[in-house]
Design an enzyme around this catalytic site. Structure first.
Site, PDB file in Angstrom:
ATOM      1  N   GLU A  67       0.842  -1.205   0.000  1.00 45.71           N
ATOM      2  CA  GLU A  67       0.000   0.000   0.000  1.00 45.71           C
ATOM      3  C   GLU A  67       0.874   1.250   0.000  1.00 45.71           C
ATOM      4  O   GLU A  67       0.624   2.200  -0.731  1.00 45.71           O
ATOM      5  CB  GLU A  67      -0.896   0.027   1.251  1.00 45.71           C
ATOM      6  CG  GLU A  67      -2.029  -0.972   1.216  1.00 45.71           C
ATOM      7  CD  GLU A  67      -2.721  -1.088   2.573  1.00 45.71           C
ATOM      8  OE1 GLU A  67      -2.051  -1.046   3.617  1.00 45.71           O
ATOM      9  OE2 GLU A  67      -3.944  -1.212   2.576  1.00 45.71           O
TER      10      GLU A  67
ATOM     11  N   ASP B 128       4.005   1.568  -1.036  1.00 46.59           N
ATOM     12  CA  ASP B 128       4.680   1.741  -2.330  1.00 46.59           C
ATOM     13  C   ASP B 128       3.727   2.255  -3.394  1.00 46.59           C
ATOM     14  O   ASP B 128       4.076   3.120  -4.201  1.00 46.59           O
ATOM     15  CB  ASP B 128       5.288   0.420  -2.796  1.00 46.59           C
ATOM     16  CG  ASP B 128       6.516   0.061  -1.973  1.00 46.59           C
ATOM     17  OD1 ASP B 128       6.931  -1.098  -2.021  1.00 46.59           O
ATOM     18  OD2 ASP B 128       7.030   0.959  -1.280  1.00 46.59           O
TER      19      ASP B 128
ATOM     20  N   GLU C 186      27.630  26.555  28.252  1.00 43.11           N
ATOM     21  CA  GLU C 186      26.788  25.520  27.630  1.00 43.11           C
ATOM     22  C   GLU C 186      27.460  24.169  27.805  1.00 43.11           C
ATOM     23  O   GLU C 186      28.656  24.097  28.036  1.00 43.11           O
ATOM     24  CB  GLU C 186      26.671  25.769  26.110  1.00 43.11           C
ATOM     25  CG  GLU C 186      26.008  27.057  25.759  1.00 43.11           C
ATOM     26  CD  GLU C 186      26.122  27.365  24.267  1.00 43.11           C
ATOM     27  OE1 GLU C 186      26.445  26.456  23.481  1.00 43.11           O
ATOM     28  OE2 GLU C 186      25.890  28.524  23.918  1.00 43.11           O
TER      29      GLU C 186
ATOM     30  N   LYS D  48      29.073  20.858  26.345  1.00 42.28           N
ATOM     31  CA  LYS D  48      29.753  20.490  25.102  1.00 42.28           C
ATOM     32  C   LYS D  48      29.276  19.087  24.742  1.00 42.28           C
ATOM     33  O   LYS D  48      29.628  18.109  25.405  1.00 42.28           O
ATOM     34  CB  LYS D  48      31.267  20.517  25.292  1.00 42.28           C
ATOM     35  CG  LYS D  48      32.020  20.302  24.001  1.00 42.28           C
ATOM     36  CD  LYS D  48      33.491  20.598  24.194  1.00 42.28           C
ATOM     37  CE  LYS D  48      34.246  20.593  22.883  1.00 42.28           C
ATOM     38  NZ  LYS D  48      34.176  19.354  22.156  1.00 42.28           N
TER      39      LYS D  48
ATOM     40  N   ASP E  94      28.938  15.673  22.767  1.00 37.27           N
ATOM     41  CA  ASP E  94      29.960  14.861  22.114  1.00 37.27           C
ATOM     42  C   ASP E  94      29.359  14.058  20.965  1.00 37.27           C
ATOM     43  O   ASP E  94      29.058  12.881  21.089  1.00 37.27           O
ATOM     44  CB  ASP E  94      30.591  13.921  23.156  1.00 37.27           C
ATOM     45  CG  ASP E  94      31.883  13.324  22.647  1.00 37.27           C
ATOM     46  OD1 ASP E  94      32.386  13.800  21.617  1.00 37.27           O
ATOM     47  OD2 ASP E  94      32.380  12.382  23.280  1.00 37.27           O
TER      48      ASP E  94
ATOM     49  N   TYR F 239      24.229  27.533  17.888  1.00 43.23           N
ATOM     50  CA  TYR F 239      24.853  28.692  17.242  1.00 43.23           C
ATOM     51  C   TYR F 239      23.990  29.127  16.068  1.00 43.23           C
ATOM     52  O   TYR F 239      23.581  28.292  15.260  1.00 43.23           O
ATOM     53  CB  TYR F 239      26.252  28.284  16.773  1.00 43.23           C
ATOM     54  CG  TYR F 239      27.168  29.412  16.348  1.00 43.23           C
ATOM     55  CD1 TYR F 239      27.041  30.700  16.862  1.00 43.23           C
ATOM     56  CD2 TYR F 239      28.193  29.177  15.433  1.00 43.23           C
ATOM     57  CE1 TYR F 239      27.907  31.713  16.476  1.00 43.23           C
ATOM     58  CE2 TYR F 239      29.075  30.177  15.040  1.00 43.23           C
ATOM     59  CZ  TYR F 239      28.921  31.447  15.565  1.00 43.23           C
ATOM     60  OH  TYR F 239      29.776  32.435  15.173  1.00 43.23           O
TER      61      TYR F 239
ATOM     62  N   LYS G  40      37.338  20.715  28.934  1.00 41.40           N
ATOM     63  CA  LYS G  40      37.080  19.275  28.786  1.00 41.40           C
ATOM     64  C   LYS G  40      37.096  18.585  30.147  1.00 41.40           C
ATOM     65  O   LYS G  40      38.033  18.776  30.923  1.00 41.40           O
ATOM     66  CB  LYS G  40      38.157  18.635  27.883  1.00 41.40           C
ATOM     67  CG  LYS G  40      38.189  19.187  26.464  1.00 41.40           C
ATOM     68  CD  LYS G  40      37.052  18.673  25.617  1.00 41.40           C
ATOM     69  CE  LYS G  40      37.313  17.313  25.039  1.00 41.40           C
ATOM     70  NZ  LYS G  40      38.187  17.264  23.901  1.00 41.40           N
TER      71      LYS G  40
ATOM     72  N   CYS H 189      39.728 -25.015  22.520  1.00 39.93           N
ATOM     73  CA  CYS H 189      38.553 -24.349  23.075  1.00 39.93           C
ATOM     74  C   CYS H 189      38.440 -24.656  24.577  1.00 39.93           C
ATOM     75  O   CYS H 189      38.399 -25.829  24.959  1.00 39.93           O
ATOM     76  CB  CYS H 189      37.295 -24.808  22.346  1.00 39.93           C
ATOM     77  SG  CYS H 189      35.787 -24.141  23.078  1.00 39.93           S
TER      78      CYS H 189
ATOM     79  N   CYS I  97      35.129 -26.920  24.991  1.00 43.46           N
ATOM     80  CA  CYS I  97      34.902 -28.256  24.421  1.00 43.46           C
ATOM     81  C   CYS I  97      36.190 -28.943  23.989  1.00 43.46           C
ATOM     82  O   CYS I  97      36.164 -30.101  23.581  1.00 43.46           O
ATOM     83  CB  CYS I  97      33.926 -28.176  23.246  1.00 43.46           C
ATOM     84  SG  CYS I  97      34.654 -27.469  21.767  1.00 43.46           S
TER      85      CYS I  97
ATOM     86  N   CYS J  95      36.191 -21.326  17.647  1.00 44.29           N
ATOM     87  CA  CYS J  95      36.063 -22.754  17.891  1.00 44.29           C
ATOM     88  C   CYS J  95      35.198 -23.320  16.762  1.00 44.29           C
ATOM     89  O   CYS J  95      34.060 -22.903  16.586  1.00 44.29           O
ATOM     90  CB  CYS J  95      35.393 -23.016  19.239  1.00 44.29           C
ATOM     91  SG  CYS J  95      34.861 -24.728  19.406  1.00 44.29           S
TER      92      CYS J  95
ATOM     93  N   CYS K 201      29.924 -27.757  20.721  1.00 50.46           N
ATOM     94  CA  CYS K 201      30.484 -26.888  21.763  1.00 50.46           C
ATOM     95  C   CYS K 201      29.333 -26.254  22.556  1.00 50.46           C
ATOM     96  O   CYS K 201      28.552 -25.476  21.996  1.00 50.46           O
ATOM     97  CB  CYS K 201      31.359 -25.832  21.094  1.00 50.46           C
ATOM     98  SG  CYS K 201      32.120 -24.698  22.248  1.00 50.46           S
TER      99      CYS K 201
HETATM  100  S1  IVH Z   1      30.317  26.307  19.505  1.00 58.28           S
HETATM  101  C1  IVH Z   1      32.608  28.823  16.466  1.00 58.28           C
HETATM  102  N1  IVH Z   1      28.951  24.993  21.312  1.00 58.28           N
HETATM  103  O1  IVH Z   1      32.650  20.991  19.803  1.00 58.28           O
HETATM  104  C2  IVH Z   1      32.110  28.021  17.602  1.00 58.28           C
HETATM  105  N2  IVH Z   1      30.415  23.759  19.926  1.00 58.28           N
HETATM  106  O2  IVH Z   1      35.562  20.976  19.774  1.00 58.28           O
HETATM  107  C3  IVH Z   1      31.506  26.772  17.167  1.00 58.28           C
HETATM  108  N3  IVH Z   1      30.360  21.335  20.319  1.00 58.28           N
HETATM  109  O3  IVH Z   1      33.044  21.594  16.375  1.00 58.28           O
HETATM  110  C4  IVH Z   1      31.299  25.751  18.180  1.00 58.28           C
HETATM  111  N4  IVH Z   1      28.868  21.363  21.928  1.00 58.28           N
HETATM  112  O4  IVH Z   1      30.991  20.255  17.120  1.00 58.28           O
HETATM  113  C5  IVH Z   1      29.852  24.917  20.321  1.00 58.28           C
HETATM  114  N5  IVH Z   1      27.640  23.982  22.939  1.00 58.28           N
HETATM  115  C6  IVH Z   1      28.524  23.888  21.954  1.00 58.28           C
HETATM  116  C7  IVH Z   1      29.076  22.659  21.543  1.00 58.28           C
HETATM  117  C8  IVH Z   1      30.027  22.631  20.520  1.00 58.28           C
HETATM  118  C9  IVH Z   1      29.646  20.623  21.180  1.00 58.28           C
HETATM  119  C10 IVH Z   1      31.349  20.768  19.370  1.00 58.28           C
HETATM  120  C11 IVH Z   1      31.272  21.327  17.979  1.00 58.28           C
HETATM  121  C12 IVH Z   1      32.656  21.848  17.686  1.00 58.28           C
HETATM  122  C13 IVH Z   1      33.474  21.080  18.675  1.00 58.28           C
HETATM  123  C14 IVH Z   1      34.772  21.773  18.980  1.00 58.28           C
END
Ligand code: IVH
Length: 677
Positions: free
Chosen positions: A41, A43, A116, A118, A120, A234, A320, A415, A418, A433, A439
């Site tokens: 359906e 598709d 803020e 960061k 990952d 941003y 960090k 192993c 066994c 194994c 086993c």
């Molecule tokens: S601002 C020009 N804000 O961290 C400024 N970056 O290590 C642009 N990232 O490439 C980055 N959380 O991918 C900003 N709250 C945050 C972030 C953040 C993670 C990452 C982003 C950036 C990398 C730099």
């Protein structure tokens, strides 16, 4: 001629209705896992929409479901490379209060700092041109990135439109860019890795790698299934609202963009440090991975006057978090045997507290990994839990055992379960194994996989019960499941009549599990759930698949040489053949019962018996062909039979009966001619 006049009101309404319906069906299917339309359906509706859009280009819309998710299913197109409007820079890193203070000192006095999290994951740049999301570009080399729009559109929280009013600079179309981080939440990461472990695919080390692998997939449906998420941090473009970074993010939030709640404006180093300390602990409760804090100058004019170095803005810095690390004693190295025989060495540790959990075991992956680390039983080793959920041994902290007393560590040659001689496949890091059917952990592992939820979903047959039945000699292969009798189960310790009924009901229900899942359940090496579905679509029966050649297999999406070889050797193995024959006998679905598309009504009202062997197609394929042309395939010859599709060595009984009843025999070639013409 005005094209728009060509489309009538009814067609326009139909396009709109189809888009809405398909969008909703996609959402229910991919996001909530509750399909509302059958594949056929879906598709058919998609094709109708494509036709209508093709005939009326003036109705084109980039947000149409023909342009994303569903329409890209299974297609492989390379991503377009796009040049960023503003280069995508990275951030300078810092690791201590001192370094943060140094940075703050270089800024104008009393400047406001936005703190803020960061995130990952991977950075992404979203382009809104005249209010429409037109591109989603990865960081790439900072100057040019890949446009992964189709994949980004699977993230429900990212709006497809943004307000364009108020922004256009005279003579230029409006342009708004939002940058942020694409992430795979911990829960999705864990689920994905669990699936990969079951399917013996390499695990992702952390959610960032998993998000990166996901964003590069060419199949948005799979991306949607994995469940990416996003936070934006941003805003860029012309005539943006507000004079501060904070105001802009708040405006973006009001427009419906996903902005983190953890943003704070700070006025002193104390406030900044409090923020850092709070989140260093609290981040462990977040659904996504974070690896630090980002500090940004709030005022945009001050940001502009501070400017950039070649690689980073001077108005922002990252702090960090330190990776969590502990040392503990490596008590012993033991070995785990997976359902396909892979031997994984495991570090057994003195219990140690790390990131809120007690760690006692860590994977040592394979022989090469142990050699590279140079660790020995008795050594004090470093255990880390950085972005990874699985603790990692990262090295030797202290060699406790004297060099001359050290027992030279060697990987076992037989192993540990066994006693079979281990084999190491060329090009692979793992020892295996080969004693698949003898086993114990392999047998039990295969049974556990077979009954698991995504495979045959047999309720009640858990790990413990399987162990018990195995020990009692009642379960030695997946086929034995279908020979279990009520009294066998009910007389086991901890099991009674009720459990036995429950298990037997689960076993009975599993006979309705469709062929694609049966194919996944039988546990061909590297044939995971998704691959099994793709294979079953091309080979809709056990019979067809068991005769497939390597050439036929490798053309299937996701099936490379290695998987094709695994499939072929699986079917060549005699004990597998016996197991499959027993499963078939037990009544499992070895033929796809999905509705096939109707191609014509050439055979409507006709009852056709298939008999003998054929040169051009398998019996299953002929059955599918008969049904596709509206005919009925029946098993035995009667006076109602229209004709017999007769191959080589047709059964003597059938031939006799056909002659007696005067039922015509049709050859393979003649039949193909009939349905073709
Ligand atoms: S601002 C020009 N804000 O961290 C400024 N970056 O290590 C642009 N990232 O490439 C980055 N959380 O991918 C900003 N709250 C945050 C972030 C953040 C993670 C990452 C982003 C950036 C990398 C730099």
């Amino acid at each position: 001629m005005d094209l728009f006049t060509q489309i009538d009101e009814q067609e326009r309404d139909e396009i709109r209705a189809l888009r809405k319906e398909l969008e909703e069906a996609n959402r229910l299917y991919y996001v909530l896992n509750q399909p509302t339309l059958s594949d056929q359906e879906f598709d058919a509706k998609m094709r109708r929409l494509q036709d209508l859009e093709g005939a009326h280009p003036e109705m084109a819309d980039k947000n149409s479901p023909t342009q994303h998710v569903g329409s890209d299913l299974g297609k492989t197109t390379k991503f377009a490379t796009i040049t960023h409007k503003y280069p995508m820079l990275s951030l300078a890193n810092s690791y201590s209060q001192d370094e943060i203070e140094d940075w703050l000192r270089k800024l104008p006095i009393h400047v406001e700092i936005v703190c803020e999290l960061k995130f990952d994951g991977l950075s992404i740049s979203l382009w809104y041109e005249n209010g429409q999301l037109t591109h989603a570009v990865t960081r790439g080399d900072g100057v040019r990135g890949d446009d992964v729009l189709a994949n980004i559109k699977t993230i429900q929280s990212i709006p497809l439109t943004a307000p364009s009013v108020g922004f256009p600079v005279e003579g230029k179309p409006s342009f708004l860019e939002l940058r942020g981080e694409v992430l795979l939440p911990w829960a999705s990461f864990e689920r994905l890795n669990k699936e990969r472990e079951e399917q013996e695919e390499p695990l992702f080390a952390n959610p960032r790698n998993a998000a990166s692998g996901t964003l590069k997939l060419q199949d948005p449906a799979e991306v949607a299934r994995r469940g990416l998420t996003c936070y934006l941090y941003y805003m860029l473009g012309d005539n943006l609202p507000g004079d501060t970074h904070y105001e802009r993010l708040e405006t973006a939030r009001q427009w419906g963009f996903p902005i983190s709640d953890a943003i704070r404006v700070c006025h002193s180093i104390e406030e900044v440090m409090n923020y850092i300390h709070y989140w260093d602990t609290e981040r462990k409760n977040l659904p996504v991975a974070t690896d630090g804090i980002v500090l940004k100058v709030n005022d945009i004019a001050t940001q502009q006057s501070l400017g950039y170095t070649a690689k980073t803005p001077r108005w922002a810095i990252a702090y960090k978090f330190p990776a969590e690390k502990q040392h503990t004693r490596l008590r012993a190295i033991t070995y785990q045997i997976g359902r396909t025989g892979v031997i994984t060495p495991v570090a057994n540790l003195d219990p140690v507290q790390l990131s809120g959990t007690i760690v006692q075991r860590a994977t040592l992956h394979n022989e090469d990994f142990i050699r590279q680390l140079g660790i020995h039983e008795g050594d004090e080793v470093w255990v880390e839990k950085g972005g990874e959920i699985i603790p990692k041994i990262t090295g030797v902290a202290q060699q406790r055992v004297q060099e001359d007393q050290k027992v030279q560590w060697i990987f076992p040659t037989t192993c540990p379960e066994c006693g079979a001689q281990l084999v190491r496949v060329e090009g692979e890091a793992a020892w295996r194994c080969p004693n698949e059917s003898g086993c114990p952990p392999q047998i039990k592992g295969k049974i556990e996989h077979f009954v698991s939820r995504k495979a045959m979903n047999i309720d009640g047959l858990g790990e413990e019960t399987i162990d018990l039945l195995f020990e009692q000699g009642l379960l030695h292969s997946i086929a034995d499941i279908y020979d279990l009798r009520k009294e066998d189960i009910a007389r086991q310790e901890r099991l009674g009549d009720k459990s036995a009924d429950n298990i037997l009901a689960g076993i009975e229900a599993s006979k309705q599990v469709p062929w694609a899942r049966v194919l996944f359940a039988i546990g061909i090496r590297m044939v995971g759930e998704t691959t099994a579905k793709k294979i079953a679509r091309i080979f809709p029966s056990l019979e067809a698949l068991s005769q497939a050649t390597k050439e036929q297999l490798v053309v299937i999406e996701d099936v490379g040489e290695q998987i094709a070889d695994n499939i072929i050797s699986f079917f060549q193995d005699e004990s597998n053949q016996q197991i499959l024959a027993r499963l078939q006998q037990a009544g499992l679905q070895m033929v796809s019962n999905e509705q096939l598309p109707i191609l014509s009504d050439k055979l409507a009202g006709q009852s056709i018996v298939i008999s003998g062997t054929f040169a051009h197609h398998s019996r299953d394929e002929y059955k599918a062909m008969i049904e596709a042309h509206s005919g009925k395939n029946v098993g035995s010859v009667s006076k109602n039979t229209t004709f017999i599709l007769a191959g080589e060595n047709m059964g003597a009984e059938k031939r006799k009966k056909a002659e007696a009843l005067g039922i015509p025999l049709v050859s393979e070639e003649e039949f193909l001619e009939r349905v073709k013409s």
